[in-house]
Design a protein around this motif. Sequence first.
Motif, PDB file in Angstrom:
ATOM      1  N   SER B  21      38.758  45.399  51.351  1.00 39.80           N
ATOM      2  CA  SER B  21      39.587  44.362  50.756  1.00 39.80           C
ATOM      3  C   SER B  21      39.419  43.090  51.572  1.00 39.80           C
ATOM      4  O   SER B  21      40.034  42.922  52.605  1.00 39.80           O
ATOM      5  CB  SER B  21      41.051  44.782  50.706  1.00 39.80           C
ATOM      6  N   PRO B  22      38.511  42.237  51.115  1.00 42.79           N
ATOM      7  CA  PRO B  22      38.181  41.041  51.863  1.00 42.79           C
ATOM      8  C   PRO B  22      39.426  40.168  52.089  1.00 42.79           C
ATOM      9  O   PRO B  22      40.296  40.099  51.217  1.00 42.79           O
ATOM     10  CB  PRO B  22      37.189  40.313  50.965  1.00 42.79           C
ATOM     11  N   ILE B  74      27.832  35.272  51.901  1.00 42.45           N
ATOM     12  CA  ILE B  74      26.583  35.611  51.208  1.00 42.45           C
ATOM     13  C   ILE B  74      26.696  37.019  50.631  1.00 42.45           C
ATOM     14  O   ILE B  74      27.201  37.928  51.283  1.00 42.45           O
ATOM     15  CB  ILE B  74      25.384  35.527  52.169  1.00 42.45           C
ATOM     16  N   GLU B  75      26.270  37.186  49.391  1.00 44.30           N
ATOM     17  CA  GLU B  75      26.235  38.512  48.776  1.00 44.30           C
ATOM     18  C   GLU B  75      24.823  38.767  48.253  1.00 44.30           C
ATOM     19  O   GLU B  75      24.178  37.870  47.711  1.00 44.30           O
ATOM     20  CB  GLU B  75      27.228  38.584  47.611  1.00 44.30           C
ATOM     21  N   VAL B  87      27.788  40.198  41.572  1.00 46.68           N
ATOM     22  CA  VAL B  87      28.201  39.601  42.854  1.00 46.68           C
ATOM     23  C   VAL B  87      28.886  38.254  42.631  1.00 46.68           C
ATOM     24  O   VAL B  87      29.775  37.875  43.392  1.00 46.68           O
ATOM     25  CB  VAL B  87      27.040  39.461  43.868  1.00 46.68           C
ATOM     26  N   GLU B  89      30.849  37.547  40.072  1.00 46.05           N
ATOM     27  CA  GLU B  89      32.222  37.942  39.716  1.00 46.05           C
ATOM     28  C   GLU B  89      33.004  38.282  40.983  1.00 46.05           C
ATOM     29  O   GLU B  89      34.165  37.911  41.126  1.00 46.05           O
ATOM     30  CB  GLU B  89      32.185  39.205  38.840  1.00 46.05           C
ATOM     31  N   LYS B  90      32.339  39.009  41.864  1.00 50.03           N
ATOM     32  CA  LYS B  90      33.009  39.458  43.069  1.00 50.03           C
ATOM     33  C   LYS B  90      33.378  38.272  43.960  1.00 50.03           C
ATOM     34  O   LYS B  90      34.496  38.196  44.472  1.00 50.03           O
ATOM     35  CB  LYS B  90      32.074  40.395  43.821  1.00 50.03           C
ATOM     36  N   ASN B  93      36.266  36.376  42.030  1.00 47.46           N
ATOM     37  CA  ASN B  93      37.536  37.076  41.833  1.00 47.46           C
ATOM     38  C   ASN B  93      38.059  37.796  43.061  1.00 47.46           C
ATOM     39  O   ASN B  93      39.262  37.893  43.243  1.00 47.46           O
ATOM     40  CB  ASN B  93      37.399  38.087  40.692  1.00 47.46           C
ATOM     41  N   GLN B  94      37.178  38.333  43.896  1.00 46.56           N
ATOM     42  CA  GLN B  94      37.638  39.096  45.051  1.00 46.56           C
ATOM     43  C   GLN B  94      37.701  38.236  46.310  1.00 46.56           C
ATOM     44  O   GLN B  94      38.680  38.237  47.015  1.00 46.56           O
ATOM     45  CB  GLN B  94      36.712  40.287  45.311  1.00 46.56           C
ATOM     46  N   TYR B  95      36.610  37.529  46.575  1.00 41.94           N
ATOM     47  CA  TYR B  95      36.586  36.704  47.780  1.00 41.94           C
ATOM     48  C   TYR B  95      37.272  35.369  47.565  1.00 41.94           C
ATOM     49  O   TYR B  95      37.513  34.640  48.510  1.00 41.94           O
ATOM     50  CB  TYR B  95      35.146  36.483  48.244  1.00 41.94           C
TER      51      TYR B  95
END
Lengths: 325, 412
Positions: B21-22, B74-75, B87, B89-90, B93-95
């Motif tokens: 969970s970043p 960086i992803e 990535v 999306e991630k 939405n996540q980071y």
Amino acid sequence: MKKTLLIIIGLIVLGIAPIVIRSPFFVHLMIMVLMWTVLGASWNILGGYAGQVSFGHATFLGAGAYTTMILYLKCGVDPWYGIFLGGLVAMVISLPIGFICFRLRGPYFSLSTLAVAEIVRLVALNWESLTAGPVGLLITTLPGVSFLGQPINWESKVPFYYIIAIITLIALIMTYIVSRTRVGAYLLALREDIDSAESIGINTVKARVVALALSAFLAGIAGGFYAMYLRYVDPDAVFSIGLSVEMLFIAIVGGLATVGGPLIGAIVLVTLGESFREHFLSGHLIFYGFFMMVAIRYMPDGVWGRLNVLFKKLRLKKDVNHGTA
Amino acid sequence: MKRFLVLALALFCFSLFFYASPAMSYDTLKIGAPQPMTGSDAPFGAKFKKAYDLAVEEINQAGGINGKKLEVVIEDHQAKNPLAATVTEKLINQYKVLVLTGGRASGQAVEIASVAQRLKTPYVVDHPSADIITAKGFEWIFRNNPTGTIYPQAFNKFISETPGALPKSAAVVYDNTVFGKSIANSAMSFLKSKNVKIVNDEAYPVNTLDFKPIMTKVKANNPDFLLMVAVSTTDAILLTRHAKEMGVSPRAFVGFGGGFGVADFATELRKLSDNVFSSAAWSGNPNDPKTKAFYQKFEKKYGFHPKEHEVEGYAIIYIIADAMKRTKFTNNLEKDRDLLRQSLLKTNMSTVFGKVKFGNWAGPLGDKYTNQNIYSPEHSVLAQWRDGKLLNVYPKANAEVTPVFPDPSAKK
């Protein structure tokens, strides 16, 4: 009885998942898992049941994706029919491929699928008037559709989730039907020994062509969905050998010739890939590869097969306990 | 024991997934960068990472952005399109990144642009060159670097402005990629507008091993100029070698694309590389003291000379930082992304890459660009291989030496 209960619970979970899980990223991941499930199921019908290893399944995914895209961009056909038509076109393309390639056996068939995939990729790359060549096709907006009087918001992921969930159910039901009917029995027979199968009067070319057509139809539908959801296709992305190999991995890790295998395979591989990537920026493929090695070495029947064995053992123990009591 | 091991491994893998969970703090301003960090494109991901790191380090040492620290996340998209979408999306939405950059190859960049546009997050493109990225009316997408069709600008200027340089005929050989096609189409449409006859129009697949059949055809037409496009270095080397071995002797050999700009080109070809023109990617004006200082600083830190990737990566962080400094953040992520987009629209600055101001204009082939750097046509340079070194020759403002033209080997 227990099985029906499990299936009903599974369906309910599938149905309410995007409502409970609010994070759009997790909904996106679930969509990817379901899309890969359909692709794995597609490969599984041909590779698992009929034992015909194909390295070129991206051909059908690409055909479906391009059909849906071209019909929408050039003829204005709504993608919802386009996805279905994508499946049909992939199926039609598979017929001549089947009739030609299935005269070959074993590794020769596998190699010929590789060659066909490359030919189709080159056609897509060079037929510029139709496919826009290497530039690819990009959709910027989707047509407005209303469902039960409500306009559907394509910027949200939920409608896509339900579309792919329905496609996944179709794929799993199709696999189940194949496994239960005469065609399924033919396929298993020819997988085990093609000469014996022929000697008892099975038309093995025809049986395999049917398996390939069903398989191509599913891959084509998944391709159509890919085009609508990711909104961009180019030849190197949808016709790549990498995609074909990933489908194969999902079917094998999940469990060959099983109905639920591809679903388990997709869940395991997508979530694992994602979590490894999150923790190791450039070393994640080492862990991924290591997992594949362990899975293939210790779970030759796939994760699904392994789970089944464990489940049976548990039941057996329980029965034994009951007996002594 | 075996079973235990397998179980432990499975548990470990899944715990990673749920543990992840970043951190989502607003103390740092985050830039998301999908890049290929594994696979065949990995060296490029590594180049950009170095460039971003250097720029972020400098900005943070100088006090950050109005007191806040800058961070690049960086992803790895492994150069795969579906993964590029995942990535992105991630990151969004996540980071919870404020803005995106990177992408590296055009295919993945189009996917990133499509997602960024839908999720209303600015994406400032640093390197991908496919015209389509800024030609679809995406108002959330910005691009600092020139598009593929702008690459031949310096060459076009050179042949139209130098007396007697306009070719009578030209053979064009290009690889069958977005980049190869864009450049070839752009160059050919310009030549046709000048009534230059195109005697060969040949596309080849990347990593072709034998160009002799193509060069035989080219030689039969005896072109005045030979234009070659290659993204791959081996293609660039073999094209030149086979052309010269087959005795094709135009007044100028002109190479386009990355393959003609790397040191291997000269080490492999030695004498044969001499006087080959390279309409190379723009990596800043070497005569600009600011750019020169950057080259030295980079070389001192990492031990190698920066080329276009490093210059683009370094410059893009400064462009984003500049826009961030002008933005009054409200701590409402969606609003802040839009405010940042507004600030990017007002960008007017100069970096080690050159001047930058985003605007809507029409490209050389009539593509309608949105938020494409309006100074892009200036970011094109013609260079020439001389004794194993690639030196800028045109336009004069960016030139390091004067060009050798026509090629001494040309038939009189």
